[in-house]
Enzyme design. Structure first.
Site, short mmCIF file in Angstrom:
data_model
loop_
_atom_site.label_atom_id
_atom_site.label_comp_id
_atom_site.label_asym_id
_atom_site.label_seq_id
_atom_site.Cartn_x
_atom_site.Cartn_y
_atom_site.Cartn_z
N GLY A 30 148.30 97.43 6.54
CA GLY A 30 149.43 97.79 7.40
C GLY A 30 150.64 96.93 7.03
O GLY A 30 150.68 96.32 5.96
N PHE A 31 151.59 96.85 7.94
CA PHE A 31 152.81 96.08 7.65
C PHE A 31 152.46 94.63 7.31
O PHE A 31 153.03 94.03 6.40
CB PHE A 31 153.74 96.08 8.86
CG PHE A 31 154.44 97.37 9.08
CD1 PHE A 31 155.45 97.78 8.23
CD2 PHE A 31 154.11 98.18 10.15
CE1 PHE A 31 156.11 98.96 8.42
CE2 PHE A 31 154.77 99.38 10.36
CZ PHE A 31 155.77 99.78 9.50
N ASP A 79 149.51 92.64 14.45
CA ASP A 79 149.10 93.04 15.81
C ASP A 79 147.79 92.41 16.27
O ASP A 79 147.56 92.27 17.46
CB ASP A 79 148.90 94.56 15.85
CG ASP A 79 150.19 95.31 16.09
OD1 ASP A 79 151.26 94.66 16.06
OD2 ASP A 79 150.14 96.54 16.30
N GLU A 94 159.16 108.05 23.33
CA GLU A 94 159.47 108.83 22.12
C GLU A 94 158.64 110.11 22.09
O GLU A 94 159.16 111.20 21.78
CB GLU A 94 159.22 107.99 20.87
CG GLU A 94 160.22 106.86 20.75
CD GLU A 94 160.03 105.93 19.56
OE1 GLU A 94 161.00 105.26 19.21
OE2 GLU A 94 158.93 105.87 19.00
N GLY A 129 143.20 94.91 5.71
CA GLY A 129 144.26 95.70 6.36
C GLY A 129 145.47 95.87 5.47
O GLY A 129 146.02 94.90 4.98
N ALA A 152 156.51 95.82 14.37
CA ALA A 152 156.50 95.84 12.91
C ALA A 152 157.20 94.61 12.30
O ALA A 152 156.64 94.01 11.37
CB ALA A 152 157.14 97.13 12.41
#
Ligand SMILES: Cc1cc2nc3c(=O)[nH]c(=O)nc-3n(C[C@H](O)[C@H](O)[C@H](O)COP(=O)(O)OP(=O)(O)OC[C@H]3O[C@@H](n4cnc5c(N)ncnc54)[C@H](O)[C@@H]3O)c2cc1C
Length: 434
Positions: free
Chosen positions: A26-27, A313, A182, A24, A330
């Site tokens: 991601g962050f 996550d 949002e 992964g 995040a």
């Protein structure tokens, strides 16, 4: 002999150095690898995409505010100068804990001494009939592109059908958390622009964006004043906020609510929550924790395993200060990623591992142009333009890549002064886009 500066700063890794595989980019995964870059380990970062995606701005791509390339950044570029880091463009399909190998979808394997599960989560449909087939989730860049094409095609289609009189449309957003709020706000602004600037013939007065949530208030993790503000701002934008309502089924022509009400729509945005079930975290053969997240010890190592770690996550990350499971945010992913890398180095150098402690800097959500809410660490709630400016600054700060930051800053500034501008291009057919 002439030695290039970077080669002395970043010498070739020792071929016997421990192998760390990170699934992964991601962050969480990026921050594991950033900390391990140029340390005495050999790192392989595996991702099914060759880029990192900045998920918090996906809704702007989906509602034609930003381009996909503004929120994505090549993983190879990030680690290009780190000789001990390799990128593998592949989807991991399984983990053999006993033999310490990761299996890739194409069939090959990567051996590891330490493995970090950082594959994130995915949309949770909670078993609602038809949701998986007909609703549009927002969890990847492909999702955002697909949703944007779908929205713009729906608007063009309505225009075509409006030869005689403009037709009304309905758009349903399921979920009143930050993503739903949002998206609903941005969608309403997109409709205004499409009618006023692009002269699309839709009946704007009768066109509805309907935001539905089972909870009694929006933004449940924020203080109540922020929830009230968000609801009022959305209503001001014409969004129909339905709280305490549940979508019980979705089909090709609309949704049915718990009370039996039917809403006809071809656009259902699914922002109802996430799960780690059916992700790589779920393929390690360990009993999943809450919402499918991997159960980890306080130092982020996976319960029941040695040298396997989980962050972001996909993990039920526990805050060592409070004992609570952290939210899927995040900053949690970033901090847990860094902490995990430190623990791997501790194990390799035979030092004690330490518990993860989350430094909560606050949470924020934007409702539209010049309208956002932020809950600071102190508990203070900031709303309106000040909250919006804080939101803009924070997102620019965390966005990966200098060029992306500049592009997004120019884009936002431009749109601030020339509100209707934006990339409202239908690049691919929504049905075939992947
Ligand atoms: C639409 C949206 C808006 C959000 N807004 C905010 C916000 O405003 N503020 C905030 O704090 N948080 C926000 N979040 C949450 C935040 O983005 C996540 O908490 C964070 O991205 C988690 O990081 P991660 O590294 O664990 O997972 P991700 O960022 O999801 O990264 C996981 C990576 O793993 C890769 N991967 C997954 N499975 C495999 C596999 N089998 N093989 C190879 N690669 C794989 C994926 O391609 C991806 O690159 C938002 C999330 C979404 C979806």
């Amino acid at each position: 002999m002439v030695t290039r500066r970077w080669s002395t700063r970043h010498p070739s890794p020792d071929p016997d150095a421990p192998k760390v595989v990170v699934i992964g980019g991601g962050f969480a995964g990026l921050n594991v690898v950033k900390r391990l870059a140029n340390e005495p380990v050999r790192v392989t970062i595996v991702d099914q995409h060759n880029f990192h995606t900045f998920l918090p701005l996906l809704y702007q791509v989906a509602t034609a505010g930003l381009e996909p390339t503004d929120v994505a950044y090549p993983i190879r570029t990030i680690f290009g100068q780190s000789r001990n880091v390799n990128f593998r463009h592949a989807r991991a399909s399984g983990v053999d804990v006993t033999h310490r190998v990761v299996t890739l979808e194409r069939g090959d394997e990567i051996a590891f001494d330490h493995l970090v599960l950082a594959g994130g989560a995915t949309a949770a449909f909670f078993g609602v009939p038809g949701a998986r087939e007909h609703a549009l989730p927002l969890y990847s860049l492909s999702d955002a592109r697909r949703l944007r094409n779908h929205l713009l095609l729906a608007l063009e289609d309505a225009d075509t059908r409006s030869e005689a009189t403009p037709v009304p449309l309905s758009f349903v957003v399921v979920g009143g958390g930050p993503t739903g709020v949002e998206t609903a706000g941005a969608l309403s602004e997109l409709l205004d622009v499409c009618v006023r600037r692009d002269r699309l013939r839709i009946d704007r007065e009768a066109t509805r964006v309907i935001l539905i949530d089972t909870a009694q208030r929006l933004l449940g993790t924020f203080p109540e004043s922020a929830s009230r503000y968000a609801a009022a701002q959305l209503k001001r934008k014409g969004v129909d906020v339905r709280l305490g309502e549940a979508v019980v089924s979705v089909d090709a022509t609309g949704v049915t609510l718990r009370g039996g009400e039917r809403i006809n729509t071809t656009t259902v945005v699914w922002a109802a929550g996430v799960t780690a079930l059916n992700t790589i975290a779920d393929r390690v053969g360990i009993e999943p924790g809450p919402t499918g997240r991997v159960t980890v010890r306080s130092d982020l190592s996976v319960v029941g395993c040695t040298n396997i770690w989980a962050v972001g996550d996909g993990a039920a990350v526990i805050d060592g200060a409070t004992g609570d499971v952290c939210a899927q945010l995040a900053p949690v992913a970033i901090q847990s990623g860094r902490h995990c890398a430190e623990q791997i180095l501790n194990v390799i150098t035979k030092r004690e591992t330490t518990a993860f402690v989350y430094h909560d800097k606050g949470i924020m959500a934007t409702i539209g142009r010049r309208s956002a809410v932020a809950k600071l660490h102190s508990g203070t709630v900031v709303k309106g333009t000040v909250g919006w400016m804080a939101w803009l600054a924070l997102h620019l700060f965390y966005l990966i890549g200098f060029r992306n930051r500049i592009r997004v800053l120019i884009n936002w500034t431009w749109r601030y002064f020339d509100w209707p501008s934006g990339p409202r291009l239908i690049i691919a057919d929504a049905a075939t886009e992947e």
